[in-house]
Design an enzyme around this catalytic site. Structure first.
Site, PDB file in Angstrom:
ATOM      1  N   GLY A 150       2.661   5.727  -3.263  1.00  0.00           N
ATOM      2  CA  GLY A 150       3.750   6.721  -4.418  1.00  0.00           C
ATOM      3  C   GLY A 150       3.889   6.638  -5.143  1.00  0.00           C
TER       4      GLY A 150
ATOM      5  CB  THR B 222      -1.270  -0.138   1.173  1.00  0.00           C
ATOM      6  OG1 THR B 222      -0.315   0.877   2.513  1.00  0.00           O
ATOM      7  CG2 THR B 222      -1.905  -0.912   0.768  1.00  0.00           C
ATOM      8  CG  ASP B 223       3.943   2.208   2.977  1.00  0.00           C
ATOM      9  OD1 ASP B 223       3.681   3.600   3.181  1.00  0.00           O
ATOM     10  OD2 ASP B 223       3.549   1.031   3.661  1.00  0.00           O
ATOM     11  CB  ILE B 224       4.793   0.538  -3.691  1.00  0.00           C
ATOM     12  CG1 ILE B 224       6.267  -0.392  -2.596  1.00  0.00           C
ATOM     13  CG2 ILE B 224       4.797   0.080  -5.007  1.00  0.00           C
ATOM     14  CD1 ILE B 224       7.032   0.259  -2.899  1.00  0.00           C
TER      15      ILE B 224
END
Length: 395
Positions: free
Chosen positions: A173, A168-170
């Site tokens: 981003g 979910t961070d990727i």
């Protein structure tokens, strides 16, 4: 050769992964990115490990190349003034502080756009800056749990499972880098900047794509299918006599080829398996029949046979396999650089291949404050002032 984003300056007040991953993409594309941390370095990933190389965290290194590092105390009036001076000369500012923090620091969008009307201001939070969850902290693992991702990952025996990376961070981003570039493009017409409000939660839910659509259409809560596909059969892992591989049959023609390859062409004419909806309906029976065939030969054998017949497939590889993969090495997906503290490094490269303005790897992931003097001197601060700032722990 200039990068595609040459001439764009980005102030990166983010830490951990979503924000730094976004700004690394922008930096790889040629933007000047200034990574801003508290004195001594405040990106949590600097301490996330092992592994460390000469005290430098592998986690930190994965998302911070091609950046300069400025350390400044944002809680001080002097630190806030430094950021405001940089905003005058910048195109983008990105942060992932909790909702309300930038307002308390006097660095909110409404304040900064008075300084620079063209500033593109990107906020990344766990849940967004509106709604009842806006002040909750949100790490990737929490978001994977809440977003439904874990409810469809794993199988009925394993229970809910997270994806093996902070996906979910990727995703956030990536969305942030897309949104920022869209805002910069729009600015060429309007002359004005704007604010982007991105959340890990929204990004994770958007990634549910066909699974969410299946539910919204049918009202049926999807089950965990492990390595099976909800809508396509066979599209899954199979055991060979020496390992595992993936077979991904996307249409009836490919299925007919697969049946010929395994020596059972009549299987493709069986009414239970002739079309994909039939195969989905009789998933377990077909899987058992195919598994019996695949277990008789090696992964290498089946991979070669499937590729020769244009049937999508692939072995399950580990990181050592990837490092030695000729395809990845031909496409420069592993790059080497030197770091002043860690020494020689190998990093995963960028997947962006631009013909005229290719990605360049010009700067190592910086040590905390490595470029503080250079950046502040360019703003007009003299050495005496910098020494006083250090004495007062302002930089």
């Amino acid at each position: 050769m200039s990068g595609a984003l040459n001439g764009i300056r980005v102030l990166d007040l983010s830490r951990v992964l979503a924000g730094p991953y976004c700004t690394m993409i922008l930096a790889d594309l040629g933007a000047e990115v200034i990574k801003v941390e508290a004195p001594g370095g405040s990106d949590d990933t600097r301490k996330w490990g092992p592994p460390f190389q000469e005290g430098v965290s592998a986690y930190y290194l994965c998302a911070n190349r091609n950046k300069k590092s400025l350390t400044v105390n944002l809680k001080s009036a002097e630190g806030q003034e430094i950021i405001k001076k940089l905003v005058k000369q910048s195109d983008v500012i990105i942060h992932n502080f909790k909702t309300g923090t930038m307002n308390r620091l006097g660095l909110d969008f409404e304040t900064l756009k008075q300084i620079n009307p063209g500033i593109v201001y990107c906020s990344i939070t766990g849940f967004g800056e509106t709604g009842p969850y806006q002040r909750y902290p949100g790490y990737d693992f929490i978001i994977q749990a809440m977003s439904g991702l874990m409810s469809i990952t794993g199988d009925e025996q394993s229970g809910p499972q997270k994806v093996g990376v902070a996906i979910t961070d990727i995703l956030t981003g990536l969305y942030a880098s897309i949104g920022i570039q869209a805002a910069l493009l729009e600015r060429t017409h309007s002359g004005e900047g704007q604010k982007l409000d991105l959340s890990l939660y929204d990004s994770a839910v958007s990634s549910l794509v066909n699974i969410a659509s299946n539910y919204l259409m049918s009202g049926q809560i999807p089950k965990r299918l492990g390595n099976h596909h909800a809508n396509i059969v066979p599209y899954q892992t199979f055991q060979t006599n020496d390992g595992e591989m993936v077979i991904a049959v996307g249409n009836d023609q490919q299925f007919a080829k697969l049946c010929q390859l395994i020596g059972d062409p009549n299987l493709a004419e069986d009414a239970r398996f002739k079309t994909n909806p039939d195969r989905v309906k009789h998933r377990e029976l077909l899987t058992d029949l195919l598994q019996e065939k695949f277990s008789q030969e090696s992964t290498a054998h089946w991979t070669k046979q499937c590729r020769e017949h244009n049937i999508p497939c692939g072995p399950i590889q580990n990181l050592q396999d990837l490092e030695n993969d000729p395809q990845l090495n031909e496409r420069d997906m592993f790059v080497e650089t030197e770091h002043p503290t860690a020494g020689d490094l190998k990093l995963v490269g960028s997947p962006l291949n631009l013909s005229r303005t290719p990605v360049q790897y010009e700067k190592h992931p910086p040590d905390a404050g490595e470029h503080t003097d250079e950046i502040l001197q360019a703003l007009g601060y003299d050495n005496e002032t910098l020494n006083q700032f250090r004495k007062n722990r302002l930089i």
